[in-house]
Design a protein around this motif. Structure first.
Motif, PDB file in Angstrom:
ATOM      1  N   LEU A 141       0.831  -1.215   0.000  1.00 34.15           N
ATOM      2  CA  LEU A 141       0.000   0.000   0.000  1.00 34.15           C
ATOM      3  C   LEU A 141       0.867   1.266   0.000  1.00 34.15           C
ATOM      4  CD1 LEU A 141      -2.746  -0.961   2.664  1.00 34.15           C
ATOM      5  CD2 LEU A 141      -3.178  -0.586   0.229  1.00 34.15           C
ATOM      6  N   GLY A 142       2.190   1.118  -0.030  1.00 29.35           N
ATOM      7  CA  GLY A 142       3.094   2.275  -0.023  1.00 29.35           C
ATOM      8  C   GLY A 142       3.320   2.852   1.359  1.00 29.35           C
ATOM      9  N   ILE A 143       3.008   2.057   2.380  1.00 27.72           N
ATOM     10  CA  ILE A 143       3.126   2.513   3.766  1.00 27.72           C
ATOM     11  C   ILE A 143       4.473   2.057   4.345  1.00 27.72           C
ATOM     12  CG2 ILE A 143       2.143   2.203   6.084  1.00 27.72           C
ATOM     13  CD1 ILE A 143      -0.622   1.974   4.704  1.00 27.72           C
ATOM     14  N   THR A 144       5.069   2.908   5.166  1.00 25.96           N
ATOM     15  CA  THR A 144       6.357   2.615   5.804  1.00 25.96           C
ATOM     16  C   THR A 144       6.161   2.325   7.288  1.00 25.96           C
ATOM     17  OG1 THR A 144       7.585   3.991   4.243  1.00 25.96           O
ATOM     18  CG2 THR A 144       8.622   3.604   6.384  1.00 25.96           C
ATOM     19  N   PRO A 145       6.275   1.061   7.713  1.00 32.46           N
ATOM     20  CA  PRO A 145       6.136   0.748   9.139  1.00 32.46           C
ATOM     21  C   PRO A 145       7.267   1.344   9.980  1.00 32.46           C
ATOM     22  CG  PRO A 145       5.817  -1.233   7.780  1.00 32.46           C
ATOM     23  CD  PRO A 145       6.390  -0.164   6.883  1.00 32.46           C
ATOM     24  N   VAL A 146       6.896   1.888  11.131  1.00 26.11           N
ATOM     25  CA  VAL A 146       7.861   2.427  12.097  1.00 26.11           C
ATOM     26  C   VAL A 146       7.624   1.691  13.420  1.00 26.11           C
ATOM     27  CG1 VAL A 146       8.586   4.477  13.389  1.00 26.11           C
ATOM     28  CG2 VAL A 146       7.905   4.699  10.986  1.00 26.11           C
ATOM     29  N   PHE A 147       8.549   0.826  13.783  1.00 26.37           N
ATOM     30  CA  PHE A 147       8.347  -0.021  14.963  1.00 26.37           C
ATOM     31  C   PHE A 147       8.934   0.567  16.236  1.00 26.37           C
ATOM     32  CE2 PHE A 147       7.361  -3.397  11.959  1.00 26.37           C
ATOM     33  CZ  PHE A 147       6.379  -4.092  12.644  1.00 26.37           C
TER      34      PHE A 147
ATOM     35  N   CYS B  93      -9.241 -10.514  17.418  1.00 29.43           N
ATOM     36  CA  CYS B  93      -9.599  -9.390  16.541  1.00 29.43           C
ATOM     37  C   CYS B  93      -8.290  -8.739  16.106  1.00 29.43           C
ATOM     38  CB  CYS B  93     -10.473  -8.389  17.303  1.00 29.43           C
ATOM     39  SG  CYS B  93     -10.749  -6.840  16.416  1.00 29.43           S
ATOM     40  N   ASN B  94      -8.052  -8.710  14.800  1.00 28.78           N
ATOM     41  CA  ASN B  94      -6.758  -8.213  14.309  1.00 28.78           C
ATOM     42  C   ASN B  94      -6.716  -6.684  14.274  1.00 28.78           C
ATOM     43  OD1 ASN B  94      -4.149  -8.230  13.487  1.00 28.78           O
ATOM     44  ND2 ASN B  94      -4.552  -8.936  11.402  1.00 28.78           N
ATOM     45  N   ALA B  95      -6.591  -6.101  15.470  1.00 26.84           N
ATOM     46  CA  ALA B  95      -6.618  -4.644  15.651  1.00 26.84           C
ATOM     47  C   ALA B  95      -5.290  -4.001  15.311  1.00 26.84           C
ATOM     48  CB  ALA B  95      -6.972  -4.338  17.104  1.00 26.84           C
ATOM     49  N   ILE B  96      -5.357  -2.755  14.846  1.00 33.35           N
ATOM     50  CA  ILE B  96      -4.157  -1.938  14.643  1.00 33.35           C
ATOM     51  C   ILE B  96      -4.436  -0.573  15.276  1.00 33.35           C
ATOM     52  CG2 ILE B  96      -4.800  -0.949  12.379  1.00 33.35           C
ATOM     53  CD1 ILE B  96      -1.882  -1.407  11.506  1.00 33.35           C
ATOM     54  N   GLY B  97      -3.525  -0.123  16.125  1.00 34.71           N
ATOM     55  CA  GLY B  97      -3.710   1.163  16.802  1.00 34.71           C
ATOM     56  C   GLY B  97      -3.241   2.307  15.924  1.00 34.71           C
ATOM     57  N   LEU B  98      -4.039   3.346  15.835  1.00 36.59           N
ATOM     58  CA  LEU B  98      -3.708   4.465  14.961  1.00 36.59           C
ATOM     59  C   LEU B  98      -3.973   5.802  15.627  1.00 36.59           C
ATOM     60  CD1 LEU B  98      -5.491   3.268  11.665  1.00 36.59           C
ATOM     61  CD2 LEU B  98      -3.060   3.066  12.162  1.00 36.59           C
ATOM     62  N   THR B  99      -3.134   6.783  15.299  1.00 38.53           N
ATOM     63  CA  THR B  99      -3.505   8.181  15.454  1.00 38.53           C
ATOM     64  C   THR B  99      -3.721   8.668  14.016  1.00 38.53           C
ATOM     65  OG1 THR B  99      -1.267   9.061  15.154  1.00 38.53           O
ATOM     66  CG2 THR B  99      -1.883   8.396  17.396  1.00 38.53           C
ATOM     67  N   GLY B 100      -4.233   9.868  13.869  1.00 40.10           N
ATOM     68  CA  GLY B 100      -4.428  10.403  12.530  1.00 40.10           C
ATOM     69  C   GLY B 100      -3.129  10.579  11.753  1.00 40.10           C
ATOM     70  N   ALA B 101      -1.993  10.640  12.474  1.00 41.58           N
ATOM     71  CA  ALA B 101      -0.695  10.753  11.794  1.00 41.58           C
ATOM     72  C   ALA B 101      -0.324   9.439  11.110  1.00 41.58           C
ATOM     73  CB  ALA B 101       0.390  11.142  12.788  1.00 41.58           C
ATOM     74  N   ASP B 102      -0.716   8.324  11.712  1.00 41.96           N
ATOM     75  CA  ASP B 102      -0.333   7.015  11.171  1.00 41.96           C
ATOM     76  C   ASP B 102      -0.985   6.780   9.820  1.00 41.96           C
ATOM     77  OD1 ASP B 102       1.281   5.849  13.410  1.00 41.96           O
ATOM     78  OD2 ASP B 102      -0.552   6.372  14.489  1.00 41.96           O
ATOM     79  N   ALA B 103      -0.139   6.520   8.837  1.00 36.63           N
ATOM     80  CA  ALA B 103      -0.566   6.330   7.447  1.00 36.63           C
ATOM     81  C   ALA B 103      -1.388   7.529   6.955  1.00 36.63           C
ATOM     82  CB  ALA B 103      -1.337   5.026   7.259  1.00 36.63           C
ATOM     83  N   ASN B 104      -1.144   8.680   7.585  1.00 38.53           N
ATOM     84  CA  ASN B 104      -1.834   9.925   7.209  1.00 38.53           C
ATOM     85  C   ASN B 104      -3.351   9.729   7.170  1.00 38.53           C
ATOM     86  OD1 ASN B 104      -1.991  12.623   6.412  1.00 38.53           O
ATOM     87  ND2 ASN B 104      -1.843  12.106   4.229  1.00 38.53           N
TER      88      ASN B 104
END
Lengths: 264, 264
Positions: A141-147, B93-104
């Motif tokens: 998807l063109g996303i860059t993971p930051v761990f 549940c395959n959750a992913i934590g996000l803020t609005g910055a993550d993956a824009n």
């Protein structure tokens, strides 16, 4: 196979905003698939002190009790990770911040209690602990993971995990799908022949040379696990491992003269 | 079009581990595409106090100065978000934590300084601020986004943003691709005819009734922006909005009798 750059940065650069921003500008400019792994930094100790959390160590390894786990979840998974992501976004790099719990990217096991109880410290069991499918999906998807240096146990608990280990585990697991170049940035310009001389960078180390350097004591304590990790990754299909200074990341990633190149 | 459930939970449940775990078990069991949005919680104030950060308010709205932004980035984006994600992972549940910055995922604007400087508070400009493509990509991978109440300005800064607003913005933006059902969980069983009587839930409110309830003062101050948001979302293609108690989420999502249903 496409190329994938996995780059690990440590506390020494995370604690210096100007240098960090310069590094992130460089990182953002690299074309193609890439993953950033960051360590901790002094900010966790500073905030821990302000919260009255007393750091506990056993032989240099931090013991992660429950309140320390909350602290590193806040600081590594929240503050540092999200600030790095927001900065990368401003540099037109579509970063996503992750712990190993996010999208189940890295499953780990709580370190077994033997003589010492390391608390909520996670050991990554092997390549199968890395969710290659999801990471490939994100990269596509063109996303860059930051761990952040955190994983989870699959039973609801986060675990504090060494960032070097995360970087090498990601590298070996993704070597089945990508030509992976793994770069460790640290406070020196590379592996040094003479620790007191910053210009004495050893430009290339293979396995035979590594044994020699250990025998002669040139490679010191802190460096041994880093190089052990690196050679383990090479043994499992990672194309190249490089060690150097974050300030020279452009030259290192371009395959220039900076840093130390490790090969089998 | 596929169905998408967007559910917002607030501090009242985040502060109660047993109730939170029960809610997350219910949430994990819902089939199909879903997104969770969480608010803050008292833990941010508690940790803020321990850090010596003094909360600042103007007419009930928190002023987010630089140290408060760091605090909420740690607590909302780190501690709460990652603990929720780790628990959901344990519930398959395959959750992913996000803020609005993550993956824009959510771009916002820093609230302009007029009489009051709200600091690092973010207003979401409109549907075009939501990265529908990335969210659709994640949902297609079978991943469940879990949003912390944080966005970014695209210039490297995170912004503190109201979780209700995030939920309704996500709902309206994704209404082009999904049949979106938006559910707000809060401390009451629904919109109450008599605020002192928990059994007086109004089961259905349309726009005409909403105006009536405002005129007669049945709908009180805190409720008005929530319902305004809800009707705005309905006006922009969201299929249904529901308001109720997190303990009754199964019944609400199934379209049962619990909670208040809002339609145009």
């Amino acid at each position: 196979m496409k190329e994938l750059n996995i780059i690990k940065i440590g506390g020494n650069i995370l604690d210096k905003p100007t240098q960090l921003h310069r590094f992130l500008s460089d990182f953002a400019s690299f074309p193609g698939a890439k993953i950033l792994v960051h360590g901790g930094g002094k900010i966790a100790s500073t905030i821990g002190q302000r919260l009255g959390i007393i750091p506990k160590y056993h032989e240099g390894r931090r013991i992660t009790d429950s309140e320390t786990l909350d602290l590193v979840t806040m600081v590594y998974g929240g503050l540092i990770n999200k600030q790095v992501v927001a900065q990368l976004q401003a540099l037109s790099c579509n970063a996503i911040g992750l712990t190993g719990a996010d999208a189940n990217t890295i499953l780990a096991s709580k370190r077994p209690v033997r003589e010492v109880d390391y608390g909520f410290a996670g050991d990554v069991a092997g390549n199968r602990s890395i969710n290659v499918e999801v990471l490939h999906g994100l990269l596509t998807l063109g996303i860059t993971p930051v761990f952040a240096p955190l994983t989870h146990d699959g039973d609801g608990s986060l675990l504090n995990t060494n960032a070097d280990t995360i970087a090498s585990m990601l590298a070996t697991a993704l070597a089945s799908l990508y030509q992976v170049k793994l770069t460790y940035c640290f406070e020196k310009k590379g592996v040094l022949q003479d620790p007191t001389d910053d210009t004495s960078v050893i430009s290339h180390i293979n396995q035979a040379r590594f044994i020699e350097l250990k025998d002669t004591g040139v490679v010191s304590e802190g460096m041994i696990p880093k190089l052990d990790n690196a050679f383990a990754a090479l043994g499992q299909g990672v194309k190249a491992v490089q060690i150097g200074d974050a300030a020279e990341i452009n030259d290192i990633v371009a395959g220039g003269k900076a840093g130390t190149l490790l090969t089998l």
